[in-house]
Design a protein around this motif. Structure first.
Motif, mmCIF file in Angstrom:
data_model
loop_
_atom_site.group_PDB
_atom_site.id
_atom_site.type_symbol
_atom_site.label_atom_id
_atom_site.label_comp_id
_atom_site.label_asym_id
_atom_site.label_seq_id
_atom_site.Cartn_x
_atom_site.Cartn_y
_atom_site.Cartn_z
ATOM 1 N N PHE A 158 0.830 -1.207 0.000
ATOM 2 C CA PHE A 158 0.000 0.000 0.000
ATOM 3 C C PHE A 158 0.867 1.261 0.000
ATOM 4 C CE2 PHE A 158 -1.418 3.364 2.894
ATOM 5 C CZ PHE A 158 -2.481 3.887 2.175
ATOM 6 N N LEU A 159 1.899 1.287 0.836
ATOM 7 C CA LEU A 159 2.758 2.475 0.930
ATOM 8 C C LEU A 159 3.451 2.765 -0.400
ATOM 9 C CD1 LEU A 159 4.379 2.035 4.454
ATOM 10 C CD2 LEU A 159 2.789 3.837 3.754
ATOM 11 N N GLU A 160 3.852 1.726 -1.102
ATOM 12 C CA GLU A 160 4.497 1.943 -2.400
ATOM 13 C C GLU A 160 3.551 2.643 -3.369
ATOM 14 O OE1 GLU A 160 6.554 -0.581 -6.067
ATOM 15 O OE2 GLU A 160 6.247 -1.538 -4.108
ATOM 16 N N VAL A 161 2.308 2.183 -3.404
ATOM 17 C CA VAL A 161 1.322 2.791 -4.293
ATOM 18 C C VAL A 161 0.962 4.194 -3.813
ATOM 19 C CG1 VAL A 161 -0.994 2.556 -5.262
ATOM 20 C CG2 VAL A 161 0.408 0.524 -4.892
ATOM 21 N N ALA A 162 0.782 4.363 -2.499
ATOM 22 C CA ALA A 162 0.384 5.662 -1.960
ATOM 23 C C ALA A 162 1.467 6.707 -2.172
ATOM 24 C CB ALA A 162 0.055 5.526 -0.466
ATOM 25 N N ILE A 163 2.725 6.341 -1.971
ATOM 26 C CA ILE A 163 3.818 7.301 -2.167
ATOM 27 C C ILE A 163 3.917 7.698 -3.635
ATOM 28 C CG2 ILE A 163 6.341 7.535 -2.117
ATOM 29 C CD1 ILE A 163 6.270 5.941 0.521
ATOM 30 N N THR A 164 3.743 6.741 -4.529
ATOM 31 C CA THR A 164 3.711 7.080 -5.952
ATOM 32 C C THR A 164 2.572 8.048 -6.246
ATOM 33 O OG1 THR A 164 4.591 4.881 -6.502
ATOM 34 C CG2 THR A 164 3.595 6.132 -8.298
ATOM 35 N N SER A 165 1.435 7.851 -5.599
ATOM 36 C CA SER A 165 0.292 8.750 -5.784
ATOM 37 C C SER A 165 0.611 10.155 -5.288
ATOM 38 C CB SER A 165 -0.929 8.194 -5.039
ATOM 39 O OG SER A 165 -1.310 6.937 -5.541
ATOM 40 N N VAL A 180 3.615 11.592 -5.164
ATOM 41 C CA VAL A 180 4.549 12.216 -6.122
ATOM 42 C C VAL A 180 3.801 12.656 -7.378
ATOM 43 C CG1 VAL A 180 6.621 11.842 -7.512
ATOM 44 C CG2 VAL A 180 6.484 10.887 -5.202
ATOM 45 N N TYR A 181 2.886 11.837 -7.843
ATOM 46 C CA TYR A 181 2.074 12.212 -9.006
ATOM 47 C C TYR A 181 1.211 13.429 -8.688
ATOM 48 C CZ TYR A 181 -1.612 11.970 -12.531
ATOM 49 O OH TYR A 181 -2.516 12.281 -13.521
ATOM 50 N N LEU A 182 0.616 13.426 -7.499
ATOM 51 C CA LEU A 182 -0.280 14.516 -7.091
ATOM 52 C C LEU A 182 0.441 15.862 -7.100
ATOM 53 C CD1 LEU A 182 -3.174 15.066 -5.766
ATOM 54 C CD2 LEU A 182 -1.953 15.003 -3.590
ATOM 55 N N LYS A 183 1.713 15.871 -6.712
ATOM 56 C CA LYS A 183 2.456 17.127 -6.615
ATOM 57 C C LYS A 183 2.879 17.675 -7.969
ATOM 58 C CE LYS A 183 2.984 19.058 -3.706
ATOM 59 N NZ LYS A 183 2.035 20.086 -3.192
ATOM 60 N N GLY A 184 2.825 16.878 -9.015
ATOM 61 C CA GLY A 184 3.084 17.372 -10.359
ATOM 62 C C GLY A 184 4.512 17.810 -10.615
ATOM 63 N N ILE A 185 5.469 17.218 -9.899
ATOM 64 C CA ILE A 185 6.863 17.640 -10.101
ATOM 65 C C ILE A 185 7.510 16.923 -11.289
ATOM 66 C CG2 ILE A 185 7.195 18.324 -7.716
ATOM 67 C CD1 ILE A 185 8.543 15.700 -7.181
ATOM 68 N N ARG A 210 -1.509 4.714 -15.816
ATOM 69 C CA ARG A 210 -2.639 4.295 -14.982
ATOM 70 C C ARG A 210 -2.623 2.778 -14.800
ATOM 71 N NH1 ARG A 210 -7.311 7.758 -15.081
ATOM 72 N NH2 ARG A 210 -8.642 5.977 -15.555
ATOM 73 N N ARG A 211 -2.801 2.379 -13.565
ATOM 74 C CA ARG A 211 -2.937 0.968 -13.218
ATOM 75 C C ARG A 211 -4.086 0.819 -12.221
ATOM 76 N NH1 ARG A 211 1.411 -2.571 -14.389
ATOM 77 N NH2 ARG A 211 2.268 -1.851 -16.374
ATOM 78 N N ARG A 212 -4.471 -0.404 -11.957
ATOM 79 C CA ARG A 212 -5.529 -0.655 -10.979
ATOM 80 C C ARG A 212 -4.931 -1.425 -9.808
ATOM 81 N NH1 ARG A 212 -10.923 -0.115 -10.865
ATOM 82 N NH2 ARG A 212 -10.905 0.578 -13.026
ATOM 83 N N TYR A 213 -5.216 -0.938 -8.604
ATOM 84 C CA TYR A 213 -4.717 -1.565 -7.385
ATOM 85 C C TYR A 213 -5.813 -1.484 -6.329
ATOM 86 C CZ TYR A 213 -1.895 -2.326 -3.178
ATOM 87 O OH TYR A 213 -1.406 -2.795 -1.979
ATOM 88 N N MET A 214 -6.127 -2.606 -5.685
ATOM 89 C CA MET A 214 -7.233 -2.657 -4.721
ATOM 90 C C MET A 214 -8.527 -2.133 -5.338
ATOM 91 S SD MET A 214 -5.574 -1.553 -1.054
ATOM 92 C CE MET A 214 -4.283 -2.526 -0.271
ATOM 93 N N ASN A 215 -8.670 -2.405 -6.639
ATOM 94 C CA ASN A 215 -9.859 -1.988 -7.394
ATOM 95 C C ASN A 215 -10.003 -0.465 -7.472
ATOM 96 O OD1 ASN A 215 -11.983 -2.887 -9.016
ATOM 97 N ND2 ASN A 215 -13.487 -2.598 -7.381
ATOM 98 N N VAL A 216 -8.877 0.241 -7.380
ATOM 99 C CA VAL A 216 -8.846 1.695 -7.520
ATOM 100 C C VAL A 216 -7.845 2.033 -8.623
ATOM 101 C CG1 VAL A 216 -8.291 3.891 -6.387
ATOM 102 C CG2 VAL A 216 -9.396 2.062 -5.095
ATOM 103 N N VAL A 217 -8.168 2.993 -9.468
ATOM 104 C CA VAL A 217 -7.236 3.438 -10.492
ATOM 105 C C VAL A 217 -6.157 4.289 -9.827
ATOM 106 C CG1 VAL A 217 -6.932 4.805 -12.583
ATOM 107 C CG2 VAL A 217 -8.969 3.377 -12.311
ATOM 108 N N VAL A 218 -4.898 3.872 -9.986
ATOM 109 C CA VAL A 218 -3.774 4.564 -9.380
ATOM 110 C C VAL A 218 -2.725 4.848 -10.460
ATOM 111 C CG1 VAL A 218 -4.161 3.519 -7.116
ATOM 112 C CG2 VAL A 218 -2.639 2.385 -8.761
ATOM 113 N N GLN A 219 -1.672 5.529 -10.059
ATOM 114 C CA GLN A 219 -0.597 5.856 -10.979
ATOM 115 C C GLN A 219 0.633 4.999 -10.661
ATOM 116 O OE1 GLN A 219 -0.946 7.939 -13.554
ATOM 117 N NE2 GLN A 219 -3.053 8.433 -12.946
#
Length: 215
Positions: free
Chosen positions: A30-37, A39-44, A52-61
């Motif tokens: 979970f932390l790996e996916v959340a941290i990637t999210s 970094v994506y959220l900050k737009g750097i 786009r990928r799907r993880y825990m039935n949620v679209v993630v980056q």
């Protein structure tokens, strides 16, 4: 940064031994996916650096650049033995300005009940963690606009230091000389859960106005 190791995140499961191993394994994934999210959220990075990928039935980056993807994976997976032992208190994604002063921190505060003996239902745990990914994806308005030339890193705060000699993963983590805020930070809650055997809080930390003036 911790040393990188080739990997393909979000596919397959980490090896989990026993109840604590199962909880820690799910949490690390979970932390790996959340941290990637984050970094994506900050737009750097350009949006093309992610897919786009799907993880825990949620679209993630998922990071497309191998070095970025491997840094996040190796940093978080290196915490697995310490999370299993309850040594990790917080995992932070910290963004710095050009003076190497923290401007924003995304904090994941962890509590794993080491004495929990009942069977963990993976589906229940994933259902709770999924809500963090959904909330995180719509949290940009809570964050700070960062300078284009900012940098970031993953930091871990330990309740007690792991024994380096007992784990090669622990060797990736070294003391940091990062400048610290002199005043208590401003805290913005994002999401929290508190259910056996895992407690998790996600919140933002920003420097106080007096910190910015004095800095």
């Amino acid at each position: 940064m911790p040393n990188s190791k080739p990997t393909t995140p979000f596919s397959g499961k980490m090896e989990r031994k026993g109840n604590q191993g199962e909880i820690a394994g799910i949490l690390v994934e979970f932390l790996e996916v959340a941290i990637t999210s984050v970094v994506y959220l900050k737009g750097i990075y350009p949006s093309g650096a992610f897919e786009r990928r799907r993880y825990m039935n949620v679209v993630v980056q998922r990071a497309r650049h191998p070095q970025l993807r491997e840094y996040i994976h190796s940093a978080v997976s290196g915490l697995l033995p310490s999370i299993q032992k309850g040594l990790v208190e917080r995992v932070a994604v910290t963004f710095f300005n050009t003076d190497n002063i923290p401007m924003e921190r995304f904090i994941f505060k962890l509590t794993v009940n080491q004495s929990f003996g009942s069977k963990v239902e993976e589906s229940d745990l994933e259902f709770s963690l999924r809500s963090f990914l959904i909330k995180l994806s719509v949290s940009q308005s809570l964050t700070t606009v960062l300078p284009r030339d900012c940098r970031w890193e993953i930091m871990a705060y330990f309740r007690s230091l792991p024994q380096v000699s007992t784990s090669k993963d622990a060797e990736m983590w070294i003391p940091t000389d990062t400048k610290q805020w002199q005043q208590p930070p401003l805290i913005t809650p994002i999401k929290s859960m508190n259910s056996e055997p895992l407690g998790l809080q996600l919140y933002l930390e920003h420097p106080s106005p007096s910190e910015l003036v004095s800095g």
